[in-house]
Design an enzyme around this catalytic site. Structure first.
Site, PDB file in Angstrom:
ATOM      1  N   HIS A   1      41.297  31.759  37.957  1.00 18.09           N
ATOM      2  CA  HIS A   1      41.508  31.437  36.513  1.00 18.09           C
ATOM      3  C   HIS A   1      41.796  29.837  36.593  1.00 18.09           C
ATOM      4  CE1 HIS A   1      43.192  35.452  35.171  1.00 18.09           C
ATOM      5  NE2 HIS A   1      43.244  35.601  36.521  1.00 18.09           N
TER       6      HIS A   1
ATOM      7  N   GLY B   1      49.455  40.828  41.466  1.00 16.84           N
ATOM      8  CA  GLY B   1      49.047  41.280  40.293  1.00 16.84           C
ATOM      9  C   GLY B   1      47.781  41.200  39.799  1.00 16.84           C
TER      10      GLY B   1
ATOM     11  N   CYS C   1      31.008  41.968  38.544  1.00 14.59           N
ATOM     12  CA  CYS C   1      29.716  42.127  38.898  1.00 14.59           C
ATOM     13  C   CYS C   1      28.794  42.492  37.803  1.00 14.59           C
ATOM     14  CB  CYS C   1      29.428  43.254  40.171  1.00 14.59           C
ATOM     15  SG  CYS C   1      29.833  42.858  41.719  1.00 14.59           S
TER      16      CYS C   1
ATOM     17  N   HIS D   1      38.512  35.903  41.956  1.00 13.61           N
ATOM     18  CA  HIS D   1      38.390  35.131  40.578  1.00 13.61           C
ATOM     19  C   HIS D   1      39.233  33.973  40.533  1.00 13.61           C
ATOM     20  CE1 HIS D   1      40.707  38.579  39.488  1.00 13.61           C
ATOM     21  NE2 HIS D   1      41.219  37.861  38.288  1.00 13.61           N
TER      22      HIS D   1
ATOM     23  N   CYS E   1      32.120  47.511  39.439  1.00 12.63           N
ATOM     24  CA  CYS E   1      32.964  46.272  39.258  1.00 12.63           C
ATOM     25  C   CYS E   1      32.650  45.312  37.982  1.00 12.63           C
ATOM     26  CB  CYS E   1      32.653  45.177  40.627  1.00 12.63           C
ATOM     27  SG  CYS E   1      33.514  43.938  40.214  1.00 12.63           S
TER      28      CYS E   1
HETATM   29  P1  AMP Z   1      43.812  39.121  37.338  1.00 11.20           P
HETATM   30  O1  AMP Z   1      45.134  39.841  36.695  1.00 11.20           O
HETATM   31  O2  AMP Z   1      43.874  37.952  38.139  1.00 11.20           O
HETATM   32  O3  AMP Z   1      43.034  40.401  38.134  1.00 11.20           O
HETATM   33  O4  AMP Z   1      43.104  38.795  36.052  1.00 11.20           O
HETATM   34  C1  AMP Z   1      42.060  39.484  35.526  1.00 11.20           C
HETATM   35  C2  AMP Z   1      41.366  38.834  34.253  1.00 11.20           C
HETATM   36  O5  AMP Z   1      40.367  39.152  33.793  1.00 11.20           O
HETATM   37  C3  AMP Z   1      42.614  38.932  33.059  1.00 11.20           C
HETATM   38  O6  AMP Z   1      42.953  37.620  32.566  1.00 11.20           O
HETATM   39  C4  AMP Z   1      41.627  39.652  31.807  1.00 11.20           C
HETATM   40  O7  AMP Z   1      42.056  39.232  30.545  1.00 11.20           O
HETATM   41  C5  AMP Z   1      40.227  39.175  32.585  1.00 11.20           C
HETATM   42  N1  AMP Z   1      39.194  40.156  32.081  1.00 11.20           N
HETATM   43  C6  AMP Z   1      39.041  41.440  32.259  1.00 11.20           C
HETATM   44  N2  AMP Z   1      38.050  41.906  31.666  1.00 11.20           N
HETATM   45  C7  AMP Z   1      37.321  40.797  31.237  1.00 11.20           C
HETATM   46  C8  AMP Z   1      35.873  40.742  30.724  1.00 11.20           C
HETATM   47  N3  AMP Z   1      35.399  41.869  30.381  1.00 11.20           N
HETATM   48  N4  AMP Z   1      35.516  39.312  30.170  1.00 11.20           N
HETATM   49  C9  AMP Z   1      36.513  38.363  30.402  1.00 11.20           C
HETATM   50  N5  AMP Z   1      37.742  38.483  31.191  1.00 11.20           N
HETATM   51  C10 AMP Z   1      38.050  39.612  31.513  1.00 11.20           C
END
Ligand code: AMP
Length: 117
Positions: A101, A92, A7, A99, A4
């Site tokens: 946002h 989505g 993680c 998480h 993950c």
């Molecule tokens: P979601 O569509 O809600 O699953 O959002 C996943 C979010 O994780 C997206 O906004 C990505 O830009 C962000 N994301 C993915 N990988 C990383 C990373 N290594 N560091 C910071 N943000 C990330």
């Protein structure tokens, strides 16, 4: 969870722009910010999505909710912000680690969902 991405961020195996950490949660800037302020708050515990939340996570989720306004203020959200939890295919969700946002900036954000009528 070994594979993950979030993680791995918690374990320091993938770099992140950390803004906060305690025993239970971790917060870091989104790598592709959707607004001038865009960071993520996650539990250190691997919970795949909001759909996988159980009663035993009640206090962890409460902790996260209480922390959000403080972190948002510290990041410069002085006049409101938006919290988003994408869940599953319809929501989505791209990263399968729960998480939240936190998105903001100085301008009012656009409407959240555009549904063709
Ligand atoms: P979601 O569509 O809600 O699953 O959002 C996943 C979010 O994780 C997206 O906004 C990505 O830009 C962000 N994301 C993915 N990988 C990383 C990373 N290594 N560091 C910071 N943000 C990330």
């Amino acid at each position: 969870m070994d594979s993950c991405v979030f993680c791995k961020i918690v374990r320091g195996e993938i770099p992140s722009e950390k803004i906060y950490e305690d025993a239970d949660v971790f917060a870091f800037h989104d790598i592709h910010p959707a607004a001038p302020i865009h960071f993520m708050l996650i539990p250190k515990l691997h919970i795949g999505s909001l759909d996988e939340v159980e009663d035993k996570h009640r206090s962890l989720l409460g902790e996260m909710m209480v922390l959000i306004p403080r972190l948002a203020r510290e990041q410069g959200c002085t006049d409101g912000f938006r919290t988003i939890i994408n869940t599953g295919r319809v929501g989505g969700q791209e990263v399968h680690h729960l998480h939240i946002h936190i998105v903001g900036g100085s301008e009012r954000l656009p409407a959240m969902i555009h549904h063709p009528r």
